[in-house]
Design a protein around this motif. Structure first.
Motif, PDB file in Angstrom:
ATOM      1  N   ILE A   1      14.077   2.841   8.794  1.00 52.76           N
ATOM      2  CA  ILE A   1      13.412   2.225   7.796  1.00 52.76           C
ATOM      3  C   ILE A   1      11.915   2.103   8.122  1.00 52.76           C
ATOM      4  CG2 ILE A   1      14.016  -0.344   8.247  1.00 52.76           C
ATOM      5  CD1 ILE A   1      13.833   1.146   4.685  1.00 52.76           C
ATOM      6  N   GLY A   2      11.848   1.751   9.625  1.00 45.45           N
ATOM      7  CA  GLY A   2      10.340   1.545   9.929  1.00 45.45           C
ATOM      8  C   GLY A   2       9.373   2.874   9.894  1.00 45.45           C
ATOM      9  N   GLU A   3      10.261   3.982  10.225  1.00 44.88           N
ATOM     10  CA  GLU A   3       9.574   5.450  10.202  1.00 44.88           C
ATOM     11  C   GLU A   3       9.326   5.631   8.695  1.00 44.88           C
ATOM     12  OE1 GLU A   3      11.221   8.557  12.379  1.00 44.88           O
ATOM     13  OE2 GLU A   3      11.429   7.360  14.411  1.00 44.88           O
ATOM     14  N   LEU A   4      10.185   5.534   8.077  1.00 48.92           N
ATOM     15  CA  LEU A   4      10.144   5.851   6.257  1.00 48.92           C
ATOM     16  C   LEU A   4       8.833   5.277   5.707  1.00 48.92           C
ATOM     17  CD1 LEU A   4      11.445   7.352   3.952  1.00 48.92           C
ATOM     18  CD2 LEU A   4      12.700   5.230   3.578  1.00 48.92           C
ATOM     19  N   THR A   5       8.875   3.842   6.164  1.00 47.16           N
ATOM     20  CA  THR A   5       7.728   3.251   5.448  1.00 47.16           C
ATOM     21  C   THR A   5       6.433   3.783   6.330  1.00 47.16           C
ATOM     22  OG1 THR A   5       8.939   1.281   5.543  1.00 47.16           O
ATOM     23  CG2 THR A   5       6.543   0.991   5.311  1.00 47.16           C
ATOM     24  N   ALA A   6       6.136   3.758   7.329  1.00 50.18           N
ATOM     25  CA  ALA A   6       5.014   4.451   8.340  1.00 50.18           C
ATOM     26  C   ALA A   6       4.616   5.943   7.972  1.00 50.18           C
ATOM     27  CB  ALA A   6       5.337   4.138   9.799  1.00 50.18           C
ATOM     28  N   SER A   7       5.499   6.445   7.282  1.00 45.33           N
ATOM     29  CA  SER A   7       5.487   8.011   7.083  1.00 45.33           C
ATOM     30  C   SER A   7       4.649   8.156   5.748  1.00 45.33           C
ATOM     31  CB  SER A   7       6.848   8.815   7.028  1.00 45.33           C
ATOM     32  OG  SER A   7       7.718   8.507   5.868  1.00 45.33           O
ATOM     33  N   GLY A   8       4.595   7.230   5.027  1.00 50.49           N
ATOM     34  CA  GLY A   8       3.899   7.253   3.800  1.00 50.49           C
ATOM     35  C   GLY A   8       4.706   7.505   2.457  1.00 50.49           C
ATOM     36  N   ALA A   9       6.040   7.426   2.834  1.00 51.19           N
ATOM     37  CA  ALA A   9       6.830   7.535   1.755  1.00 51.19           C
ATOM     38  C   ALA A   9       6.553   6.681   0.454  1.00 51.19           C
ATOM     39  CB  ALA A   9       8.396   7.337   2.118  1.00 51.19           C
TER      40      ALA A   9
ATOM     41  N   PRO B   1       9.385   3.624  -4.469  1.00 52.23           N
ATOM     42  CA  PRO B   1      10.753   3.801  -4.676  1.00 52.23           C
ATOM     43  C   PRO B   1      11.782   4.118  -3.842  1.00 52.23           C
ATOM     44  CG  PRO B   1       9.288   4.455  -6.465  1.00 52.23           C
ATOM     45  CD  PRO B   1       8.514   4.398  -5.264  1.00 52.23           C
ATOM     46  N   LEU B   2      11.570   5.047  -2.957  1.00 52.89           N
ATOM     47  CA  LEU B   2      12.280   5.547  -1.793  1.00 52.89           C
ATOM     48  C   LEU B   2      12.624   4.433  -0.805  1.00 52.89           C
ATOM     49  CD1 LEU B   2      11.839   9.352  -1.517  1.00 52.89           C
ATOM     50  CD2 LEU B   2      13.736   8.178  -2.693  1.00 52.89           C
ATOM     51  N   VAL B   3      11.306   3.857  -0.357  1.00 52.21           N
ATOM     52  CA  VAL B   3      11.625   2.799   0.632  1.00 52.21           C
ATOM     53  C   VAL B   3      12.438   1.768   0.211  1.00 52.21           C
ATOM     54  CG1 VAL B   3      10.230   1.234   1.952  1.00 52.21           C
ATOM     55  CG2 VAL B   3       9.583   3.464   1.721  1.00 52.21           C
TER      56      VAL B   3
ATOM     57  N   PHE C   1      21.906  11.129  -0.862  1.00 52.78           N
ATOM     58  CA  PHE C   1      20.761  12.069  -1.108  1.00 52.78           C
ATOM     59  C   PHE C   1      20.672  12.433  -2.529  1.00 52.78           C
ATOM     60  CE2 PHE C   1      19.264  16.613  -1.503  1.00 52.78           C
ATOM     61  CZ  PHE C   1      18.167  16.610  -0.976  1.00 52.78           C
ATOM     62  N   GLY C   2      21.919  12.776  -3.100  1.00 55.78           N
ATOM     63  CA  GLY C   2      21.545  13.225  -4.430  1.00 55.78           C
ATOM     64  C   GLY C   2      21.332  12.199  -5.351  1.00 55.78           C
ATOM     65  N   VAL C   3      21.827  10.756  -5.122  1.00 58.16           N
ATOM     66  CA  VAL C   3      21.196   9.599  -5.524  1.00 58.16           C
ATOM     67  C   VAL C   3      19.661   9.340  -5.636  1.00 58.16           C
ATOM     68  CG1 VAL C   3      21.736   7.088  -6.016  1.00 58.16           C
ATOM     69  CG2 VAL C   3      23.634   8.760  -5.672  1.00 58.16           C
ATOM     70  N   GLY C   4      19.228   9.602  -4.371  1.00 63.20           N
ATOM     71  CA  GLY C   4      17.723   9.381  -4.134  1.00 63.20           C
ATOM     72  C   GLY C   4      17.091  10.385  -4.922  1.00 63.20           C
TER      73      GLY C   4
ATOM     74  N   THR D   1      13.702   9.203 -11.744  1.00 65.35           N
ATOM     75  CA  THR D   1      13.539   8.036 -12.544  1.00 65.35           C
ATOM     76  C   THR D   1      12.325   7.356 -12.651  1.00 65.35           C
ATOM     77  OG1 THR D   1      16.129   7.789 -12.912  1.00 65.35           O
ATOM     78  CG2 THR D   1      14.823   6.112 -13.605  1.00 65.35           C
ATOM     79  N   MET D   2      11.812   6.886 -11.299  1.00 66.38           N
ATOM     80  CA  MET D   2      10.728   6.276 -11.002  1.00 66.38           C
ATOM     81  C   MET D   2       9.641   7.111 -11.032  1.00 66.38           C
ATOM     82  SD  MET D   2      12.074   3.438 -10.877  1.00 66.38           S
ATOM     83  CE  MET D   2      10.753   2.413 -10.345  1.00 66.38           C
ATOM     84  N   GLY D   3       9.544   8.123 -11.345  1.00 65.89           N
ATOM     85  CA  GLY D   3       8.398   8.969 -11.234  1.00 65.89           C
ATOM     86  C   GLY D   3       7.692   9.013  -9.820  1.00 65.89           C
ATOM     87  N   ALA D   4       8.524   9.158  -8.677  1.00 63.51           N
ATOM     88  CA  ALA D   4       7.850   9.181  -7.360  1.00 63.51           C
ATOM     89  C   ALA D   4       7.039  10.107  -7.058  1.00 63.51           C
ATOM     90  CB  ALA D   4       9.060   8.803  -6.353  1.00 63.51           C
ATOM     91  N   GLY D   5       6.915  11.386  -7.686  1.00 60.61           N
ATOM     92  CA  GLY D   5       6.317  12.522  -7.448  1.00 60.61           C
ATOM     93  C   GLY D   5       6.981  13.399  -6.564  1.00 60.61           C
ATOM     94  N   PRO D   6       6.148  14.421  -6.098  1.00 63.21           N
ATOM     95  CA  PRO D   6       6.816  15.198  -4.920  1.00 63.21           C
ATOM     96  C   PRO D   6       7.244  14.610  -3.702  1.00 63.21           C
ATOM     97  CG  PRO D   6       5.033  16.300  -5.790  1.00 63.21           C
ATOM     98  CD  PRO D   6       4.584  14.818  -6.389  1.00 63.21           C
ATOM     99  N   CYS D   7       8.367  14.650  -3.328  1.00 60.98           N
ATOM    100  CA  CYS D   7       9.003  14.007  -2.186  1.00 60.98           C
ATOM    101  C   CYS D   7       9.656  14.886  -1.135  1.00 60.98           C
ATOM    102  CB  CYS D   7      10.193  13.129  -2.638  1.00 60.98           C
ATOM    103  SG  CYS D   7       9.747  11.752  -3.591  1.00 60.98           S
ATOM    104  N   ARG D   8       8.933  14.733   0.297  1.00 58.82           N
ATOM    105  CA  ARG D   8       9.540  15.504   1.314  1.00 58.82           C
ATOM    106  C   ARG D   8      11.011  15.372   1.452  1.00 58.82           C
ATOM    107  NH1 ARG D   8       5.718  12.953   5.823  1.00 58.82           N
ATOM    108  NH2 ARG D   8       3.574  13.154   4.966  1.00 58.82           N
ATOM    109  N   ARG D   9      11.876  16.501   1.621  1.00 58.64           N
ATOM    110  CA  ARG D   9      13.089  16.372   2.115  1.00 58.64           C
ATOM    111  C   ARG D   9      13.592  15.135   2.933  1.00 58.64           C
ATOM    112  NH1 ARG D   9      16.521  20.410   0.826  1.00 58.64           N
ATOM    113  NH2 ARG D   9      18.774  20.385   2.031  1.00 58.64           N
ATOM    114  N   SER D  10      12.797  15.156   4.096  1.00 60.74           N
ATOM    115  CA  SER D  10      12.843  14.277   5.096  1.00 60.74           C
ATOM    116  C   SER D  10      12.866  12.471   4.596  1.00 60.74           C
ATOM    117  CB  SER D  10      11.872  14.133   6.293  1.00 60.74           C
ATOM    118  OG  SER D  10      10.533  13.847   5.712  1.00 60.74           O
ATOM    119  N   TRP D  11      12.107  12.447   3.510  1.00 62.08           N
ATOM    120  CA  TRP D  11      12.187  10.874   2.716  1.00 62.08           C
ATOM    121  C   TRP D  11      13.442  10.674   2.084  1.00 62.08           C
ATOM    122  CZ3 TRP D  11       6.701  11.508   0.161  1.00 62.08           C
ATOM    123  CH2 TRP D  11       5.437  11.382   1.219  1.00 62.08           C
ATOM    124  N   LEU D  12      13.727  11.926   1.464  1.00 64.24           N
ATOM    125  CA  LEU D  12      14.860  11.645   0.435  1.00 64.24           C
ATOM    126  C   LEU D  12      16.388  11.611   1.541  1.00 64.24           C
ATOM    127  CD1 LEU D  12      14.492  14.575  -1.825  1.00 64.24           C
ATOM    128  CD2 LEU D  12      14.609  12.077  -2.428  1.00 64.24           C
ATOM    129  N   LEU D  13      16.182  12.325   2.787  1.00 59.88           N
ATOM    130  CA  LEU D  13      17.213  11.903   3.562  1.00 59.88           C
ATOM    131  C   LEU D  13      17.419  10.637   4.373  1.00 59.88           C
ATOM    132  CD1 LEU D  13      17.247  15.647   4.992  1.00 59.88           C
ATOM    133  CD2 LEU D  13      19.273  14.564   4.103  1.00 59.88           C
TER     134      LEU D  13
END
Length: 368
Positions: A298-306, A309-311, A231-234, A240-252
């Protein structure tokens, strides 16, 4: 302050005073809620639910949908008791199992792992965020050295002259904002989990093996995720990658995928048998659950619009394990000589002295 008091303080800062201390506690567990579909930003990962039957990964090719993502073991019943034990006999012992003879060697090779991880996760942006590289080094070294968490927090434990406080201040200057606070608490949690794991292993109690045999695959995966601080590394990857605001669920979920893809990839080159603790062992049902959890998330993360860089972070274990030196060394139980180009990079990024004489003295005393 004791290690247990640090644990209680970090937990209260994470969850607040109203935590129920059940498996709903988000400091020790991941009570996951399935992600809702969003605007797709990336293509489907190469290894996915639709083609899993074509590949043998972690002992099989079966994908089983709908396995409950639930904890069966409440870590509140275990961690406080372990952290209350005296850890003097294990402090600063070496856990790399690669023949390291000095603390400087351990830190130097963890620095190599840090820059290799960052290079894979962040590409050309890897050298541009010094604080993240130093954070990754602290992160990696907790696996190879048994560092008392209080020494991390009090600044006794330093890597290349830098304390955790130094690194968090650098994060603040780099514009991490509140994410720096989360990264701080997350790496303190990592050191608490790593210390717990090592104390318990030396005592012969086998918490990690117990999670594998008594709990479900979800419990074993989550312990590995927390003890790796994905989580912390994410947070660092997103910054670093300028991913913009990220949902907590995306990071987890990104962190879950990263830890899981690493272990799945290790199974492909027969590394997991060299780990002290393996989340599934030879249990075919848990191996199936492990694969299926990864494929679902990984399927849900992709489909959720993450963001991409996080995918990619979530599936990057399939790239790091064969490309990086860390796990190929583990398979051979020995270090590879640092290549000249890598040695130059480490000096440019971190400096010349991996550790101070205080740490070297603690290492020598612990390994004598």
């Amino acid at each position: 302050m004791t290690q247990l008091e640090l644990f209680e303080l970090a937990h209260e800062m994470w969850c607040g005073p109203g935590c129920t201390r059940t498996t709903a506690c988000e400091f020790l567990h991941y009570p996951r809620v399935p992600s809702k579909p969003g605007l797709l930003r990336v293509t489907r990962p190469p290894y996915n639910r639709g083609n899993a039957h074509l590949f043998v990964v972690a002992g099989g090719d079966r994908y089983l949908p709908g396995i409950p993502q639930l904890h069966e073991v409440n870590l509140w019943d275990h961690l406080p008791g372990i952290l209350a034990r005296d850890g003097t006999d294990v402090d600063y012992t070496c856990w790399s199992r690669k023949g390291d003879t000095s603390a400087a060697d351990v830190i130097r090779y963890c620095a190599r792992d840090a820059v290799q991880w960052a290079a894979i996760w962040c590409g050309e942006r890897q050298p541009s965020h010094q604080a993240f590289l130093e954070y990754l080094l602290l992160n990696a070294s907790a696996d190879d050295l048994c560092v008392p968490p209080l020494d991390l927090v009090h600044g006794n434990y330093r890597v290349y002259g830098r304390t955790l406080a130094d690194i968090v201040r650098a994060m603040d200057k780099e514009g991490w904002g509140y994410d720096a606070v989360l990264a701080l608490l997350s790496i303190v949690r990592l050191y608490l989990f790593q210390y717990t794991e090592k104390l318990d292993h030396v005592a012969g109690r086998g918490l990690c093996n117990g999670l594998r045999t008594v709990g479900g695959a979800w419990d074993a995966i989550m312990f590995h995720m927390m003890s790796g601080n994905t989580f912390g590394v994410g947070l660092g990857v997103a910054s670093t990658m300028g991913a913009g605001p990220c949902r907590r669920s995306w990071l987890l979920d990104g962190g879950f995928g990263n830890a899981t893809s690493m272990n799945l990839a290790k199974s492909l080159i027969s590394v997991e048998g060299h780990d002290l603790h393996h989340p599934t062992g030879d249990d075919a049902a848990k191996q199936t659950a492990y694969r299926s959890f990864y494929l679902d998330i990984i399927g849900e993360l992709t489909a959720s619009g993450a963001p991409e860089p996080l995918v990619y972070f979530a599936r990057a274990g399939f790239d790091f394990v064969p490309l990086g030196d860390r796990y190929r060394e583990r398979r051979r139980s020995e270090r590879f000589p640092l290549r000249p180009a890598v040695a130059v990079e480490l000096r440019e990024v971190f400096g010349d002295e991996p550790c101070d004489e205080w740490l070297e003295g603690r290492f020598r005393a612990a390994t004598a």
